[in-house]
Design a protein around this motif. Structure first.
Motif, PDB file in Angstrom:
ATOM      1  N   PHE A   1       0.817  -1.208   0.000  1.00 54.17           N
ATOM      2  CA  PHE A   1       0.000   0.000   0.000  1.00 54.17           C
ATOM      3  C   PHE A   1       0.854   1.264   0.000  1.00 54.17           C
ATOM      4  N   LEU A   2       0.438   2.222  -0.800  1.00 56.01           N
ATOM      5  CA  LEU A   2       1.032   3.567  -0.868  1.00 56.01           C
ATOM      6  C   LEU A   2       2.511   3.565  -1.212  1.00 56.01           C
TER       7      LEU A   2
ATOM      8  N   TRP B   1      -2.821   8.696  -5.963  1.00 58.80           N
ATOM      9  CA  TRP B   1      -2.279   7.447  -5.428  1.00 58.80           C
ATOM     10  C   TRP B   1      -3.216   6.858  -4.381  1.00 58.80           C
ATOM     11  N   ILE B   2      -3.738   7.696  -3.507  1.00 58.67           N
ATOM     12  CA  ILE B   2      -4.650   7.216  -2.465  1.00 58.67           C
ATOM     13  C   ILE B   2      -5.942   6.694  -3.098  1.00 58.67           C
TER      14      ILE B   2
ATOM     15  N   ASP C   1       2.752   5.752   6.950  1.00 61.06           N
ATOM     16  CA  ASP C   1       2.402   4.555   7.729  1.00 61.06           C
ATOM     17  C   ASP C   1       0.978   4.652   8.269  1.00 61.06           C
ATOM     18  N   GLN C   2       0.595   5.840   8.691  1.00 62.97           N
ATOM     19  CA  GLN C   2      -0.764   6.035   9.208  1.00 62.97           C
ATOM     20  C   GLN C   2      -1.798   5.858   8.094  1.00 62.97           C
ATOM     21  N   GLY C   3      -1.469   6.327   6.892  1.00 59.23           N
ATOM     22  CA  GLY C   3      -2.352   6.131   5.748  1.00 59.23           C
ATOM     23  C   GLY C   3      -2.487   4.660   5.405  1.00 59.23           C
ATOM     24  N   LYS C   4      -1.378   3.951   5.430  1.00 62.32           N
ATOM     25  CA  LYS C   4      -1.407   2.512   5.175  1.00 62.32           C
ATOM     26  C   LYS C   4      -2.277   1.819   6.213  1.00 62.32           C
ATOM     27  N   ALA C   5      -2.185   2.243   7.462  1.00 63.90           N
ATOM     28  CA  ALA C   5      -2.993   1.651   8.531  1.00 63.90           C
ATOM     29  C   ALA C   5      -4.486   1.896   8.294  1.00 63.90           C
ATOM     30  N   ILE C   6      -4.829   3.063   7.791  1.00 63.98           N
ATOM     31  CA  ILE C   6      -6.230   3.360   7.461  1.00 63.98           C
ATOM     32  C   ILE C   6      -6.729   2.368   6.411  1.00 63.98           C
ATOM     33  N   LEU C   7      -5.935   2.150   5.389  1.00 62.71           N
ATOM     34  CA  LEU C   7      -6.331   1.236   4.315  1.00 62.71           C
ATOM     35  C   LEU C   7      -6.449  -0.203   4.815  1.00 62.71           C
TER      36      LEU C   7
END
Length: 113
Positions: free
Chosen positions: A13-14, A85-86, A29-35
């Protein structure tokens, strides 16, 4: 809850955000955790239709709305390329769980980035 969808479990991811020094890894990392939480919710709740899926993606979109503040505080931000990308990741998730007809704009309709 571990991810059981093998396509998702093996996905980086990302990755483009990690590869770009403009985006701090600790915030990405926080964005990856959201996904990943989105994927866990999809697996736990098993949405039966697009409307149910969109409710889950909307919650994740709201988390990204809040995360944008973290990016800004770190001297970065969710701008044009990061937004794409998101959104691509949201489309990947929808497709991986069988929602190939999901509308890309609807998946992140509540975004303010």
């Amino acid at each position: 809850m571990p991810i059981t969808n093998q396509q998702v479990a093996g996905h980086a991811f990302l990755r483009p955000m990690y590869d770009d020094s403009y985006f701090p890894d600790q915030v990405v990392d926080q964005g990856k955790a959201i996904l990943l939480r989105l994927c866990e919710r999809i697996e736990a709740e098993r949405p039966a239709d697009l409307e149910s899926l969109y409710a889950l993606t909307q919650a994740a979109t709201e988390e990204f709305n809040l995360l944008d503040r973290e990016f800004v505080a770190a001297g970065s931000g969710i701008e044009t390329v990061a937004r794409e990308w998101i959104c691509d990741e949201f489309c990947f998730v929808a497709s991986a769980y069988g929602f190939t007809e999901a509308d890309a704009e609807e998946l992140t309709a509540g975004r303010d980035w």
